[in-house]
Design a protein around this motif. Structure first.
Motif, PDB file in Angstrom:
ATOM      1  N   ALA A 172       0.857  -1.267  -0.100  1.00 36.18           N
ATOM      2  CA  ALA A 172      -0.036  -0.105  -0.057  1.00 36.18           C
ATOM      3  C   ALA A 172       0.707   1.298   0.040  1.00 36.18           C
ATOM      4  CB  ALA A 172      -1.105   0.098   1.038  1.00 36.18           C
ATOM      5  N   LEU A 173       2.022   1.304   0.775  1.00 33.39           N
ATOM      6  CA  LEU A 173       2.851   2.512   0.870  1.00 33.39           C
ATOM      7  C   LEU A 173       3.268   2.620  -0.324  1.00 33.39           C
ATOM      8  CD1 LEU A 173       4.468   2.116   4.404  1.00 33.39           C
ATOM      9  CD2 LEU A 173       2.765   3.545   3.758  1.00 33.39           C
ATOM     10  N   MET A 207       6.636   4.448   9.028  1.00 38.04           N
ATOM     11  CA  MET A 207       7.888   5.035   8.690  1.00 38.04           C
ATOM     12  C   MET A 207       9.014   4.097   8.642  1.00 38.04           C
ATOM     13  SD  MET A 207       7.988   8.303  11.208  1.00 38.04           S
ATOM     14  CE  MET A 207       7.029   9.776  10.846  1.00 38.04           C
ATOM     15  N   ALA A 208       9.154   3.079   9.535  1.00 39.05           N
ATOM     16  CA  ALA A 208      10.075   2.119   9.496  1.00 39.05           C
ATOM     17  C   ALA A 208      10.031   1.365   8.027  1.00 39.05           C
ATOM     18  CB  ALA A 208      10.368   1.304  10.625  1.00 39.05           C
ATOM     19  N   ILE A 235       0.384   6.217  -1.016  1.00 37.18           N
ATOM     20  CA  ILE A 235      -0.369   6.580   0.061  1.00 37.18           C
ATOM     21  C   ILE A 235       0.349   7.178   1.181  1.00 37.18           C
ATOM     22  CG2 ILE A 235      -0.819   4.484   1.178  1.00 37.18           C
ATOM     23  CD1 ILE A 235      -3.921   5.116   1.522  1.00 37.18           C
ATOM     24  N   SER A 236       0.093   8.163   1.709  1.00 37.83           N
ATOM     25  CA  SER A 236       0.728   8.653   2.932  1.00 37.83           C
ATOM     26  C   SER A 236       0.606   7.646   4.171  1.00 37.83           C
ATOM     27  CB  SER A 236       0.367  10.110   3.492  1.00 37.83           C
ATOM     28  OG  SER A 236      -0.827   9.768   4.150  1.00 37.83           O
ATOM     29  N   ILE A 237       1.525   7.496   5.053  1.00 30.69           N
ATOM     30  CA  ILE A 237       1.721   6.592   5.993  1.00 30.69           C
ATOM     31  C   ILE A 237       0.418   7.010   7.017  1.00 30.69           C
ATOM     32  CG2 ILE A 237       3.957   5.997   6.064  1.00 30.69           C
ATOM     33  CD1 ILE A 237       4.579   7.993   8.457  1.00 30.69           C
ATOM     34  N   TYR A 238      -0.047   8.254   7.083  1.00 33.06           N
ATOM     35  CA  TYR A 238      -0.989   8.618   7.801  1.00 33.06           C
ATOM     36  C   TYR A 238      -2.453   8.160   7.529  1.00 33.06           C
ATOM     37  CZ  TYR A 238       2.913  11.191   9.447  1.00 33.06           C
ATOM     38  OH  TYR A 238       4.249  11.832   9.882  1.00 33.06           O
ATOM     39  N   THR A 239      -2.543   8.329   6.294  1.00 27.13           N
ATOM     40  CA  THR A 239      -3.708   7.905   5.569  1.00 27.13           C
ATOM     41  C   THR A 239      -3.794   6.388   5.443  1.00 27.13           C
ATOM     42  OG1 THR A 239      -3.796   9.808   4.013  1.00 27.13           O
ATOM     43  CG2 THR A 239      -5.078   7.977   3.295  1.00 27.13           C
ATOM     44  N   ALA A 240      -2.820   5.464   5.349  1.00 27.97           N
ATOM     45  CA  ALA A 240      -2.604   4.122   5.244  1.00 27.97           C
ATOM     46  C   ALA A 240      -3.098   3.588   6.824  1.00 27.97           C
ATOM     47  CB  ALA A 240      -1.512   3.838   4.880  1.00 27.97           C
ATOM     48  N   ILE A 241      -2.602   4.315   7.862  1.00 32.70           N
ATOM     49  CA  ILE A 241      -3.107   3.884   9.206  1.00 32.70           C
ATOM     50  C   ILE A 241      -4.303   4.117   9.587  1.00 32.70           C
ATOM     51  CG2 ILE A 241      -2.471   4.252  11.549  1.00 32.70           C
ATOM     52  CD1 ILE A 241       0.466   5.050  10.590  1.00 32.70           C
ATOM     53  N   LEU A 242      -4.836   5.304   9.067  1.00 32.27           N
ATOM     54  CA  LEU A 242      -6.247   5.542   9.283  1.00 32.27           C
ATOM     55  C   LEU A 242      -7.162   4.274   8.668  1.00 32.27           C
ATOM     56  CD1 LEU A 242      -8.356   7.604  10.388  1.00 32.27           C
ATOM     57  CD2 LEU A 242      -8.516   8.581   8.300  1.00 32.27           C
TER      58      LEU A 242
END
Length: 141
Positions: free
Chosen positions: A25-26, A87-88, A30-37
């Motif tokens: 997905a990353l 992030m990692a 897609i941004s990490i913040y949107t992905a987590i949401l």
């Protein structure tokens, strides 16, 4: 009924597969913040279904203390740690991120001893720590 060991293996199988999905997905941009949401919404939908299928919410189980502790745990594990984890993933990939983050039992032992006053076998922890460090050294080569 499935026994506990099989359930643990099933959980490990899913946890082993999900970082591949996360990294894929990353890679799509897609941004990490949107992905987590989005990932969290998926979790909420499944848990909502599980709660409905197992008898719903039971208000008598709630206390201010337990809800506060669980909200803090969710904010730490499902929020802050998830951002750092993603992030990692972006920086070093799934194959390195997951083994490194899998050292968390070592921290659990320390926190359990300090906060919960739980006892543990120092020899086993020392040997386990050496094995974890050796594994990380091998991983980094």
């Amino acid at each position: 009924m499935i026994d506990g060991v099989m359930l643990a293996i099933l959980a490990a199988l899913m946890w082993g597969f999900v970082p591949v999905l996360d990294k894929t997905a990353l890679a799509s941009g897609i941004s990490i913040y949107t992905a987590i949401l989005v990932r969290s919404v998926g979790a909420i939908l499944v848990m909502g279904l599980v709660v409905m299928l197992t008898g719903g919410l039971k208000p008598q189980e709630f206390s201010v203390r337990s809800v506060s502790i669980l909200m803090a745990a969710g904010a730490i594990a499902g929020g802050i740690a998830m951002v750092v984890y993603f992030m990692a993933l972006q920086k070093i990939g799934a194959a390195k991120t997951v083994p490194i983050t899998s050292i968390y039992p070592l921290f659990t032992i320390v926190f359990s001893a300090l906060i919960l006053r739980e006892n543990f076998d120092y020899t086993n922890v020392f040997i386990g720590t050496l094995l974890i460090v050796a594994g990380l050294i091998v991983l980094q080569r």
